[in-house]
Design an enzyme around this catalytic site. Structure first.
Site, short mmCIF file in Angstrom:
data_model
loop_
_atom_site.label_atom_id
_atom_site.label_comp_id
_atom_site.label_asym_id
_atom_site.label_seq_id
_atom_site.Cartn_x
_atom_site.Cartn_y
_atom_site.Cartn_z
N GLU A 59 -11.00 36.63 34.64
CA GLU A 59 -11.36 37.53 35.75
C GLU A 59 -11.57 36.77 37.06
OE1 GLU A 59 -13.25 41.21 33.24
OE2 GLU A 59 -14.66 39.67 33.90
N GLU B 82 -7.76 42.57 28.29
CA GLU B 82 -9.09 43.09 27.95
C GLU B 82 -9.08 44.58 28.22
OE1 GLU B 82 -12.61 41.40 29.66
OE2 GLU B 82 -11.79 39.36 29.62
#
Length: 460
Positions: free
Chosen positions: A164, A359
């Site tokens: 991320e 994810e």
């Protein structure tokens, strides 16, 4: 119609985790301390010492993934496990653990994906150098990354560097970068972000220069932002967030340099970002084999709530408002499968590089009575609808997608150390403060995944 929507046999289905949320064994076999190892439990969170003890139970967990018909597992290599001080000697026992883990995956027909950094800076580098604020830490990380790539590239063909990456362009950066001192200014945020981007690009370039059969991609937490109204100011604010938090990162990953809009903002506000001429030359060589992202929720933004003069990468701090058109989970996260399709299609249309959602999942509050199966129908519905949306992006919109990885499909503590926010298809019998027996207990969604993935997601 069904025949035309069949995914290729090479499609990846799997699970994603981080080392700090799974491994435990925080002080075993020569591991050094990370910044997370010294964070204490609170009334509503756990410490990081045991997690789900996958360090000792990985065979059991891999058997469960195999039983769910998954063929990929994204793990993280803990920097402080393989290099205890971050910039000193490497720890062979730490490397040996990951050898055992990777080999155990391959034995089961599960392809490993490696992430090199998931928030857990070696404590030594945080204390001595203030984490990624320092160029010394950039060099230490690149050294660590090259060591791991060289060691595992014969068996691991898919890599990401930072989990991320756009979180390093938001205020969360000060919790995940080893930042120990400073005023949490925009200058510091932009500097850390650039330093981490140089880490990523140097390692991506290293792979492309040395390993023709290894693939590496950028990864971000996709920000699917909707304007609160059709008012031009709301639409513009939502567009700015997308530019700063999505396109800016992927632009740099693919050799386009940073977004002109972002760079003009930095120039107008006297933010230097510590960009050198050498950095600029390195950035020109950047390329990505795929673009990965996490996706859990969409967000709604009101320009009326954004403070005057706020930086666009901070708009969500104050500007978020409740969504009126989709359901939310217990933490207020919108359940928005169409936003997932939008993310895949938008990024493939723009970059024409394979997309890889690595994810996706929903946190739920769940307890096990020690006897009956947990009926997590809400999780089943979430994954079913998101997989359908992904297939719409592929078969209706023309996006090329490599696979679909759920997040934490064996329960783990959340990123904020809350064991009671559960994402798994497998229940792990522990709470925030009571380790109990750590027993793995399949939920109803386990058997749903097992059935759906047996047919490669063809029938939902």
């Amino acid at each position: 119609m069904t025949e035309k929507r069949k995914l290729p046999s090479t499609f990846f289905w799997g699970n994603s985790v981080s080392s700090m949320q799974t491994e435990g064994a925080w002080n075993e076999d020569g591991k050094g301390l990370s910044v997370y190892d010294v964070r204490p439990a609170t009334d509503n969170t756990s410490d990081w010492h045991v997690a789900i003890d996958e360090y000792h139970r990985y065979d059991e967990d891999l058997d469960l993934l195999k039983d769910m018909n998954m063929n990929m597992y994204r793990i993280q290599i803990s920097w402080s496990r393989v290099c205890p001080d971050g910039d000193g000697d490497f720890n062979q026992k730490g490397i040996d653990f990951y050898d055992r883990l990777v080999n155990a995956m391959l034995k089961r027909g599960i392809q490993p994906m490696i992430c090199l950094y998931h928030f857990d800076m070696p404590l030594n580098l945080a204390k001595k150098y203030n984490g990624f604020m320092s160029r010394h830490v950039v060099d230490a990380f690149v050294r660590f990354g090259k060591k791991i790539i060289d060691h595992f590239s014969d068996r691991v063909k898919y890599w990401i560097v930072f989990n991320e990456h756009n979180l390093y362009f938001q205020d969360e950066v000060f919790n995940i970068s080893g930042y120990e001192s400073g005023d949490k200014s925009l200058d510091d945020m932009y500097t850390i972000f650039h330093h981490t981007m140089m880490c990523h690009i140097q390692l991506a370039n290293y792979i492309h220069e040395n390993y023709s059969d290894v693939k590496i991609g950028g990864m971000l937490a996709y920000q699917q932002i909707y304007p609160a109204t059709s008012k031009p100011e709301d639409v513009w604010a939502a567009k700015q967030v997308q530019e700063f938090l999505n396109f800016n990162i992927y632009d740099a990953d693919t050799g386009r340099d940073y977004s002109p809009e972002v760079m003009q903002y930095a120039k107008n506000h006297g933010i230097e970002m510590d960009i050198t001429d050498e950095d600029k030359e390195i950035m020109k060589k950047a390329k990505a084999d795929f673009l990965a992202f996490s996706y859990y929720s969409s967000w709604v933004l009101s320009s009326d709530k954004i403070p005057e003069g706020e930086a666009p990468n901070r708009y969500l701090n104050e500007g978020g408002v409740e969504s009126k058109y989709v359901k939310t989970n217990d933490w207020g996260w919108a359940i928005d499968p169409l936003g997932f399709r939008n993310a895949i299609t938008t990024m493939y249309n723009y970059y024409r590089i394979p997309i890889f959602p690595i994810e996706n999942g929903i946190g739920l509050k769940e307890t096990w009575d020690g006897e009956h199966m947990i009926e997590d129908d809400e999780r089943i519905a979430y994954h079913r609808d998101h997989i359908k949306a992904m297939k719409d992006a592929i078969f209706d919109d023309g996006a090329k997608v490599l696979g679909y990885l759920g997040w934490g499909l064996i329960d783990i503590p959340s990123s904020h150390a809350d064991m009671e926010k559960r994402y798994g298809a497998v229940y792990v019998n522990r709470s925030n403060h009571d380790l109990k027996d750590l027993k793995r207990v399949p939920k109803k969604s386990f058997y749903w995944f097992q059935k759906v993935l047996k047919d490669n997601g063809d029938e939902l």
